[in-house]
Design a protein around this motif. Structure first.
Motif, PDB file in Angstrom:
ATOM      1  N   ILE A 199      13.625  -3.576  47.199  1.00  0.00           N
ATOM      2  CA  ILE A 199      14.069  -4.474  46.122  1.00  0.00           C
ATOM      3  C   ILE A 199      13.775  -3.851  44.760  1.00  0.00           C
ATOM      4  O   ILE A 199      14.616  -3.869  43.856  1.00  0.00           O
ATOM      5  CB  ILE A 199      13.378  -5.843  46.260  1.00  0.00           C
ATOM      6  CG1 ILE A 199      13.903  -6.592  47.487  1.00  0.00           C
ATOM      7  CG2 ILE A 199      13.578  -6.689  44.991  1.00  0.00           C
ATOM      8  CD1 ILE A 199      13.075  -7.812  47.857  1.00  0.00           C
ATOM      9  N   GLU A 200      12.586  -3.286  44.613  1.00  0.00           N
ATOM     10  CA  GLU A 200      12.212  -2.662  43.336  1.00  0.00           C
ATOM     11  C   GLU A 200      13.157  -1.514  42.996  1.00  0.00           C
ATOM     12  O   GLU A 200      13.632  -1.386  41.857  1.00  0.00           O
ATOM     13  CB  GLU A 200      10.773  -2.162  43.410  1.00  0.00           C
ATOM     14  CG  GLU A 200      10.278  -1.567  42.107  1.00  0.00           C
ATOM     15  CD  GLU A 200       8.825  -1.120  42.185  1.00  0.00           C
ATOM     16  OE1 GLU A 200       8.301  -0.680  41.148  1.00  0.00           O
ATOM     17  OE2 GLU A 200       8.235  -1.194  43.279  1.00  0.00           O
ATOM     18  N   LEU A 201      13.465  -0.670  43.986  1.00  0.00           N
ATOM     19  CA  LEU A 201      14.371   0.453  43.755  1.00  0.00           C
ATOM     20  C   LEU A 201      15.783  -0.033  43.451  1.00  0.00           C
ATOM     21  O   LEU A 201      16.487   0.545  42.612  1.00  0.00           O
ATOM     22  CB  LEU A 201      14.379   1.378  44.974  1.00  0.00           C
ATOM     23  CG  LEU A 201      13.090   2.159  45.243  1.00  0.00           C
ATOM     24  CD1 LEU A 201      13.201   2.920  46.559  1.00  0.00           C
ATOM     25  CD2 LEU A 201      12.782   3.117  44.104  1.00  0.00           C
ATOM     26  N   TYR A 202      16.207  -1.072  44.105  1.00  0.00           N
ATOM     27  CA  TYR A 202      17.545  -1.625  43.884  1.00  0.00           C
ATOM     28  C   TYR A 202      17.704  -2.093  42.430  1.00  0.00           C
ATOM     29  O   TYR A 202      18.693  -1.798  41.766  1.00  0.00           O
ATOM     30  CB  TYR A 202      17.765  -2.790  44.845  1.00  0.00           C
ATOM     31  CG  TYR A 202      19.141  -3.428  44.809  1.00  0.00           C
ATOM     32  CD1 TYR A 202      20.261  -2.749  45.271  1.00  0.00           C
ATOM     33  CD2 TYR A 202      19.310  -4.733  44.344  1.00  0.00           C
ATOM     34  CE1 TYR A 202      21.520  -3.346  45.273  1.00  0.00           C
ATOM     35  CE2 TYR A 202      20.557  -5.342  44.341  1.00  0.00           C
ATOM     36  CZ  TYR A 202      21.657  -4.643  44.805  1.00  0.00           C
ATOM     37  OH  TYR A 202      22.905  -5.235  44.800  1.00  0.00           O
ATOM     38  N   GLY A 203      16.698  -2.830  41.954  1.00  0.00           N
ATOM     39  CA  GLY A 203      16.794  -3.368  40.604  1.00  0.00           C
ATOM     40  C   GLY A 203      16.586  -2.342  39.521  1.00  0.00           C
ATOM     41  O   GLY A 203      17.309  -2.329  38.512  1.00  0.00           O
ATOM     42  N   GLU A 258       9.873 -12.208  47.494  1.00  0.00           N
ATOM     43  CA  GLU A 258      10.959 -11.228  47.356  1.00  0.00           C
ATOM     44  C   GLU A 258      11.969 -11.676  46.300  1.00  0.00           C
ATOM     45  O   GLU A 258      12.455 -10.873  45.501  1.00  0.00           O
ATOM     46  CB  GLU A 258      11.625 -11.025  48.717  1.00  0.00           C
ATOM     47  CG  GLU A 258      10.754 -10.287  49.720  1.00  0.00           C
ATOM     48  CD  GLU A 258      11.071 -10.576  51.179  1.00  0.00           C
ATOM     49  OE1 GLU A 258      10.242 -10.238  52.050  1.00  0.00           O
ATOM     50  OE2 GLU A 258      12.145 -11.164  51.450  1.00  0.00           O
ATOM     51  N   GLY A 259      12.267 -12.967  46.295  1.00  0.00           N
ATOM     52  CA  GLY A 259      13.187 -13.493  45.290  1.00  0.00           C
ATOM     53  C   GLY A 259      12.620 -13.400  43.886  1.00  0.00           C
ATOM     54  O   GLY A 259      13.345 -13.087  42.929  1.00  0.00           O
ATOM     55  N   VAL A 260      11.333 -13.643  43.753  1.00  0.00           N
ATOM     56  CA  VAL A 260      10.688 -13.537  42.443  1.00  0.00           C
ATOM     57  C   VAL A 260      10.720 -12.094  41.952  1.00  0.00           C
ATOM     58  O   VAL A 260      11.020 -11.816  40.782  1.00  0.00           O
ATOM     59  CB  VAL A 260       9.242 -14.071  42.509  1.00  0.00           C
ATOM     60  CG1 VAL A 260       8.488 -13.782  41.206  1.00  0.00           C
ATOM     61  CG2 VAL A 260       9.246 -15.571  42.791  1.00  0.00           C
ATOM     62  N   LEU A 261      10.418 -11.141  42.838  1.00  0.00           N
ATOM     63  CA  LEU A 261      10.479  -9.734  42.464  1.00  0.00           C
ATOM     64  C   LEU A 261      11.897  -9.338  42.069  1.00  0.00           C
ATOM     65  O   LEU A 261      12.094  -8.598  41.090  1.00  0.00           O
ATOM     66  CB  LEU A 261       9.997  -8.849  43.616  1.00  0.00           C
ATOM     67  CG  LEU A 261      10.083  -7.337  43.370  1.00  0.00           C
ATOM     68  CD1 LEU A 261       9.232  -6.928  42.177  1.00  0.00           C
ATOM     69  CD2 LEU A 261       9.689  -6.559  44.622  1.00  0.00           C
ATOM     70  N   ALA A 262      12.890  -9.814  42.801  1.00  0.00           N
ATOM     71  CA  ALA A 262      14.286  -9.503  42.470  1.00  0.00           C
ATOM     72  C   ALA A 262      14.607  -9.926  41.042  1.00  0.00           C
ATOM     73  O   ALA A 262      15.271  -9.200  40.287  1.00  0.00           O
ATOM     74  CB  ALA A 262      15.224 -10.188  43.458  1.00  0.00           C
ATOM     75  N   ASP A 263      14.139 -11.089  40.648  1.00  0.00           N
ATOM     76  CA  ASP A 263      14.350 -11.561  39.277  1.00  0.00           C
ATOM     77  C   ASP A 263      13.657 -10.642  38.278  1.00  0.00           C
ATOM     78  O   ASP A 263      14.226 -10.284  37.241  1.00  0.00           O
ATOM     79  CB  ASP A 263      13.827 -12.988  39.146  1.00  0.00           C
ATOM     80  CG  ASP A 263      14.028 -13.571  37.760  1.00  0.00           C
ATOM     81  OD1 ASP A 263      15.185 -13.782  37.367  1.00  0.00           O
ATOM     82  OD2 ASP A 263      13.023 -13.797  37.068  1.00  0.00           O
ATOM     83  N   GLN A 264      12.457 -10.235  38.596  1.00  0.00           N
ATOM     84  CA  GLN A 264      11.662  -9.414  37.675  1.00  0.00           C
ATOM     85  C   GLN A 264      12.282  -8.039  37.446  1.00  0.00           C
ATOM     86  O   GLN A 264      12.147  -7.476  36.353  1.00  0.00           O
ATOM     87  CB  GLN A 264      10.236  -9.266  38.209  1.00  0.00           C
ATOM     88  CG  GLN A 264       9.442 -10.562  38.200  1.00  0.00           C
ATOM     89  CD  GLN A 264       8.124 -10.462  38.934  1.00  0.00           C
ATOM     90  OE1 GLN A 264       7.865  -9.481  39.655  1.00  0.00           O
ATOM     91  NE2 GLN A 264       7.269 -11.459  38.762  1.00  0.00           N
ATOM     92  N   VAL A 265      12.948  -7.481  38.447  1.00  0.00           N
ATOM     93  CA  VAL A 265      13.497  -6.115  38.321  1.00  0.00           C
ATOM     94  C   VAL A 265      14.966  -6.118  37.912  1.00  0.00           C
ATOM     95  O   VAL A 265      15.604  -5.062  37.900  1.00  0.00           O
ATOM     96  CB  VAL A 265      13.293  -5.303  39.615  1.00  0.00           C
ATOM     97  CG1 VAL A 265      11.814  -5.144  39.922  1.00  0.00           C
ATOM     98  CG2 VAL A 265      14.034  -5.930  40.804  1.00  0.00           C
TER      99      VAL A 265
END
Length: 347
Positions: free
Chosen positions: A330-334, A38-45
């Motif tokens: 997370i994807e929508l947030y970023g 989840e943290g890695v995805l947060a960085d990516q988006v």
């Protein structure tokens, strides 16, 4: 220092989740691996900050936030890494600083620490502390941490640990003013004054009720910072939230897990059984930032403007909410919410 730039973060406590079918509760190890993903995805988006909390209960997987943050930091390049929070009262200030300074060095200056007393008490008996010392433990340890974070030889004495006489603490960081440090508070004016005393950033934990009611506390902090001779400091907000493609989908997906988690905690603390009406109230007028990207963006923008905050951190999980739901949130947030909030704040 407050540079006026608003940052957007995500927070997690590593709640023990279940699979999408609701047939299996995941193990602590599985959840820990999911938190890193989840943290890695947060960085990516494009999320600015990832916060990982500390608990010592069976319903949470994270007891060592700095270790989990190191796992995230090793797979990311940009995102800031902060505890949410570190329970300083039952830890050693020197060791806390050393762990986060180490994380900071490994991740090229991306570490921060948020210090608090925690919302649960399990860590006190676990590490041999008396709850009767609740106040003095935090007061003395915050004082010591403030000395350590200056990265100069420390002389300190108190009743909660051994004294230090002209002692240097390592490793040091590359930050001009030491490791970025915040104090997380739940709403007491005394806690606001304490944070301002040391010139630390303020993190308002708004987990229920209208965010607007915290505006007097934010104003008190600014006044205290000025009176103490510091330059303006940053104010962060921590609140629960969840994003789906539509308002209806967000309500439908999130409510069962909110009801289960809130009811379980309420049973421990003597609260009334949570109701759909209570949930709807928190969504419409309270601290729960839930709905479609546009709905959540409007509410975050309003919260940030009302409090003059320069960081918003959304606790994106709740109870057994499945990992797959959180990843989509997370994807929508970023990709959608953060750009919309930035546009709203620029108007």
């Amino acid at each position: 220092m407050d540079d006026g730039v608003v940052e957007f973060g995500l927070h997690t406590f590593g709640d023990i989740t279940q699979d999408l079918e609701g047939t299996r509760v995941l193990s602590h190890a599985e959840v820990l691996r999911n938190v890193v993903a989840e943290g890695v995805l947060a960085d990516q988006v494009g999320v600015d900050v990832i916060g990982v909390g500390e608990h010592h209960r069976p319903d949470y997987s994270v007891s060592a936030p700095d270790v989990v943050l190191t796992g995230i930091g090793a797979q990311t390049q940009r995102i800031k890494l902060i505890s949410a929070v570190t329970v300083l009262s039952s830890d050693d200030p020197v060791r806390v600083y050393q762990r986060f300074a180490t994380l900071d060095g490994i991740t090229s200056g991306r570490a921060e620490v948020s210090l608090g007393r925690g919302s649960f008490i399990e860590s006190f008996p676990l590490f041999g502390y008396d709850l009767q010392d609740y106040e003095i433990l935090f007061e003395e340890k915050l004082e010591l941490f403030d000395k350590v974070r200056r990265e100069e030889p420390v002389t300190w004495s108190g009743s909660t640990r051994s004294a230090l006489e002209n002692y240097s603490i390592f490793p040091t960081t590359a930050h001009e003013h030491g490791l970025p440090t915040w104090v997380a508070v739940g709403g007491s004016p005394q806690s606001i004054v304490r944070a301002a005393k040391y010139g630390m950033g303020l993190e308002l934990a708004i987990i229920g009720g209208a965010p607007q009611r915290f505006a007097p506390l934010a104003n008190l902090y600014r006044k205290q910072i000025e009176q103490n001779g510091f330059d303006p400091r940053r104010i962060a907000v921590h609140s629960h939230g969840y994003i789906a493609d539509t308002d209806e989908e967000a309500m439908e997906q999130y409510y069962p897990y909110w009801h289960h988690a809130t009811g379980k905690l309420g049973a421990e603390r003597g609260w009334p059984t949570p109701t759909p009406e209570q949930f709807a109230q928190e969504v419409r007028h309270g601290a729960l930032h839930l709905g479609s990207p546009e709905t959540v963006a409007r509410k975050i923008a309003n919260t940030v403007k009302t409090l003059g905050a320069t960081r918003f951190g959304m606790k994106y999980g709740n109870g057994r909410l499945p990992h797959e739901f959180m990843m989509h949130s997370i994807e929508l947030y970023g990709t959608k919410v953060i750009p919309m909030v930035r546009e709203m704040l620029a108007e």
